[in-house]
Design a protein around this motif. Structure first.
Motif, PDB file in Angstrom:
ATOM      1  N   ASP A  33      -0.415  -4.332  -3.072  1.00  0.00           N
ATOM      2  CA  ASP A  33       0.317  -5.595  -3.278  1.00  0.00           C
ATOM      3  C   ASP A  33       0.941  -6.168  -2.003  1.00  0.00           C
ATOM      4  N   GLY A  34       1.497  -5.283  -1.170  1.00  0.00           N
ATOM      5  CA  GLY A  34       2.181  -5.774   0.022  1.00  0.00           C
ATOM      6  C   GLY A  34       1.247  -6.150   1.149  1.00  0.00           C
ATOM      7  N   ILE A  35      -0.031  -5.787   1.017  1.00  0.00           N
ATOM      8  CA  ILE A  35      -0.973  -6.005   2.112  1.00  0.00           C
ATOM      9  C   ILE A  35      -1.506  -7.439   2.121  1.00  0.00           C
TER      10      ILE A  35
ATOM     11  N   SER B  18      -2.941 -12.208  13.776  1.00  0.00           N
ATOM     12  CA  SER B  18      -3.199 -11.702  12.422  1.00  0.00           C
ATOM     13  C   SER B  18      -1.938 -11.151  11.751  1.00  0.00           C
ATOM     14  N   PHE B  19      -0.969 -10.698  12.556  1.00  0.00           N
ATOM     15  CA  PHE B  19       0.249 -10.133  11.966  1.00  0.00           C
ATOM     16  C   PHE B  19       1.191 -11.206  11.410  1.00  0.00           C
ATOM     17  N   ILE B  20       0.975 -12.473  11.786  1.00  0.00           N
ATOM     18  CA  ILE B  20       1.821 -13.564  11.264  1.00  0.00           C
ATOM     19  C   ILE B  20       1.677 -13.663   9.738  1.00  0.00           C
ATOM     20  N   PRO B  21       0.418 -13.750   9.167  1.00  0.00           N
ATOM     21  CA  PRO B  21       0.321 -13.802   7.697  1.00  0.00           C
ATOM     22  C   PRO B  21       0.913 -12.572   7.007  1.00  0.00           C
ATOM     23  N   GLN B  22       0.902 -11.399   7.684  1.00  0.00           N
ATOM     24  CA  GLN B  22       1.492 -10.202   7.056  1.00  0.00           C
ATOM     25  C   GLN B  22       3.006 -10.354   6.941  1.00  0.00           C
ATOM     26  N   VAL B  23       3.636 -10.864   7.998  1.00  0.00           N
ATOM     27  CA  VAL B  23       5.097 -11.096   7.972  1.00  0.00           C
ATOM     28  C   VAL B  23       5.418 -12.120   6.892  1.00  0.00           C
ATOM     29  N   LEU B  24       4.653 -13.218   6.857  1.00  0.00           N
ATOM     30  CA  LEU B  24       4.883 -14.281   5.875  1.00  0.00           C
ATOM     31  C   LEU B  24       4.670 -13.774   4.444  1.00  0.00           C
ATOM     32  N   HIS B  25       3.656 -12.921   4.261  1.00  0.00           N
ATOM     33  CA  HIS B  25       3.350 -12.351   2.946  1.00  0.00           C
ATOM     34  C   HIS B  25       4.554 -11.560   2.406  1.00  0.00           C
ATOM     35  N   LEU B  27       7.725 -11.902   3.420  1.00  0.00           N
ATOM     36  CA  LEU B  27       8.842 -12.831   3.223  1.00  0.00           C
ATOM     37  C   LEU B  27       8.683 -13.627   1.928  1.00  0.00           C
ATOM     38  N   LYS B  28       7.424 -13.987   1.602  1.00  0.00           N
ATOM     39  CA  LYS B  28       7.170 -14.805   0.410  1.00  0.00           C
ATOM     40  C   LYS B  28       7.227 -13.983  -0.868  1.00  0.00           C
ATOM     41  N   THR B  29       6.532 -12.834  -0.870  1.00  0.00           N
ATOM     42  CA  THR B  29       6.399 -12.052  -2.109  1.00  0.00           C
ATOM     43  C   THR B  29       7.460 -10.958  -2.246  1.00  0.00           C
ATOM     44  N   GLY B  30       8.025 -10.517  -1.130  1.00  0.00           N
ATOM     45  CA  GLY B  30       8.980  -9.412  -1.146  1.00  0.00           C
ATOM     46  C   GLY B  30       8.312  -8.078  -1.423  1.00  0.00           C
ATOM     47  N   GLN B  31       6.980  -8.074  -1.489  1.00  0.00           N
ATOM     48  CA  GLN B  31       6.199  -6.875  -1.797  1.00  0.00           C
ATOM     49  C   GLN B  31       5.905  -6.059  -0.536  1.00  0.00           C
ATOM     50  N   VAL B  32       6.274  -4.783  -0.537  1.00  0.00           N
ATOM     51  CA  VAL B  32       5.953  -3.928   0.609  1.00  0.00           C
ATOM     52  C   VAL B  32       5.347  -2.591   0.167  1.00  0.00           C
ATOM     53  N   CYS B  74       7.206  -5.105  14.781  1.00  0.00           N
ATOM     54  CA  CYS B  74       8.598  -4.708  14.523  1.00  0.00           C
ATOM     55  C   CYS B  74       9.129  -5.431  13.286  1.00  0.00           C
ATOM     56  N   SER B  75       8.741  -6.690  13.111  1.00  0.00           N
ATOM     57  CA  SER B  75       9.188  -7.460  11.941  1.00  0.00           C
ATOM     58  C   SER B  75       8.661  -6.829  10.658  1.00  0.00           C
ATOM     59  N   VAL B  76       7.354  -6.460  10.637  1.00  0.00           N
ATOM     60  CA  VAL B  76       6.756  -5.822   9.456  1.00  0.00           C
ATOM     61  C   VAL B  76       7.468  -4.490   9.189  1.00  0.00           C
ATOM     62  N   LEU B  77       7.677  -3.709  10.241  1.00  0.00           N
ATOM     63  CA  LEU B  77       8.330  -2.401  10.122  1.00  0.00           C
ATOM     64  C   LEU B  77       9.764  -2.572   9.597  1.00  0.00           C
ATOM     65  N   GLY B  78      10.504  -3.483  10.199  1.00  0.00           N
ATOM     66  CA  GLY B  78      11.897  -3.713   9.806  1.00  0.00           C
ATOM     67  C   GLY B  78      12.009  -4.227   8.371  1.00  0.00           C
ATOM     68  N   LEU B  79      11.173  -5.201   8.015  1.00  0.00           N
ATOM     69  CA  LEU B  79      11.196  -5.769   6.659  1.00  0.00           C
ATOM     70  C   LEU B  79      10.836  -4.713   5.620  1.00  0.00           C
ATOM     71  N   THR B  80       9.827  -3.872   5.941  1.00  0.00           N
ATOM     72  CA  THR B  80       9.392  -2.827   5.003  1.00  0.00           C
ATOM     73  C   THR B  80      10.525  -1.818   4.788  1.00  0.00           C
ATOM     74  N   LEU B  81      11.145  -1.393   5.881  1.00  0.00           N
ATOM     75  CA  LEU B  81      12.264  -0.448   5.783  1.00  0.00           C
ATOM     76  C   LEU B  81      13.401  -1.043   4.968  1.00  0.00           C
ATOM     77  N   TRP B  82      13.714  -2.288   5.225  1.00  0.00           N
ATOM     78  CA  TRP B  82      14.831  -2.997   4.573  1.00  0.00           C
ATOM     79  C   TRP B  82      14.567  -3.123   3.071  1.00  0.00           C
ATOM     80  N   LYS B  83      13.349  -3.514   2.715  1.00  0.00           N
ATOM     81  CA  LYS B  83      12.999  -3.690   1.286  1.00  0.00           C
ATOM     82  C   LYS B  83      12.989  -2.342   0.564  1.00  0.00           C
ATOM     83  N   ARG B  84      12.553  -1.275   1.228  1.00  0.00           N
ATOM     84  CA  ARG B  84      12.467   0.051   0.605  1.00  0.00           C
ATOM     85  C   ARG B  84      13.851   0.659   0.403  1.00  0.00           C
ATOM     86  N   MET B  85      14.786   0.302   1.279  1.00  0.00           N
ATOM     87  CA  MET B  85      16.121   0.895   1.207  1.00  0.00           C
ATOM     88  C   MET B  85      17.000   0.218   0.161  1.00  0.00           C
ATOM     89  N   ARG B  86      16.618  -0.993  -0.225  1.00  0.00           N
ATOM     90  CA  ARG B  86      17.461  -1.732  -1.194  1.00  0.00           C
ATOM     91  C   ARG B  86      17.306  -1.151  -2.599  1.00  0.00           C
TER      92      ARG B  86
END
Lengths: 86, 86
Positions: A33-35, B18-25, B27-32, B74-86
């Motif tokens: 889902d996250g990919i 290519s990492f831009i759509p991953q960051v946006l994905h 941010l949009k879906t909150g799915q990690v 770093c954005s993907v890593l940080g966002l993933t960590l942040w979403k998983r910790m919540r």
């Protein structure tokens, strides 16, 4: 070996091998889902271009690293497409 | 511009952008859930090594491309960590 070359080899190893845990993560959890499909489409095309570039300039380390990355990126792309279509 | 260089620039652009759509994905879906933290940890370290390598050999395109990739990874890593910790 010069320390600059060591940094280069570590860099190449990490950016190539990093996709192995991503493939394993999908195989183990079945979660995609996250990919971002867009990311892996653009990335796979980019790696194919690096492979072509490495072939033209006859750079063996570039060829090997990008061939492995291409196989791994294609696996992530294929697995994500397959899981989404089911 | 020689066609070999064009392939190289297309490759660098794609593997970086290519990492831009991953960051946006994310941010949009909150799915990690599908994202491998191990992958992004190793990948981010690898890109940091490429950046260091580009700095040592004074290669400006390598520096710029890897700096942008590092910020995005770093954005993907940080966002993933942040979403998983919540």
């Amino acid at each position: 070996m010069e320390y600059t070359s060591i940094i280069g080899y570590v860099a190449a190893f990490c950016t190539t091998a990093s996709f192995i845990p991503q493939v394993l993560h999908i195989l183990k959890t079945g979660q995609v889902d996250g990919i971002s499909l867009q990311m892996y489409t653009i990335f796979t095309f980019g790696v194919a271009c690096w492979l072509t570039y490495g072939f033209i300039i006859r750079d063996m380390p570039m060829l090997i690293a990008n061939l492995i990355t291409l196989i791994l990126a294609c696996s992530v792309l294929g697995l994500t497409l397959w899981k989404r279509m089911r």
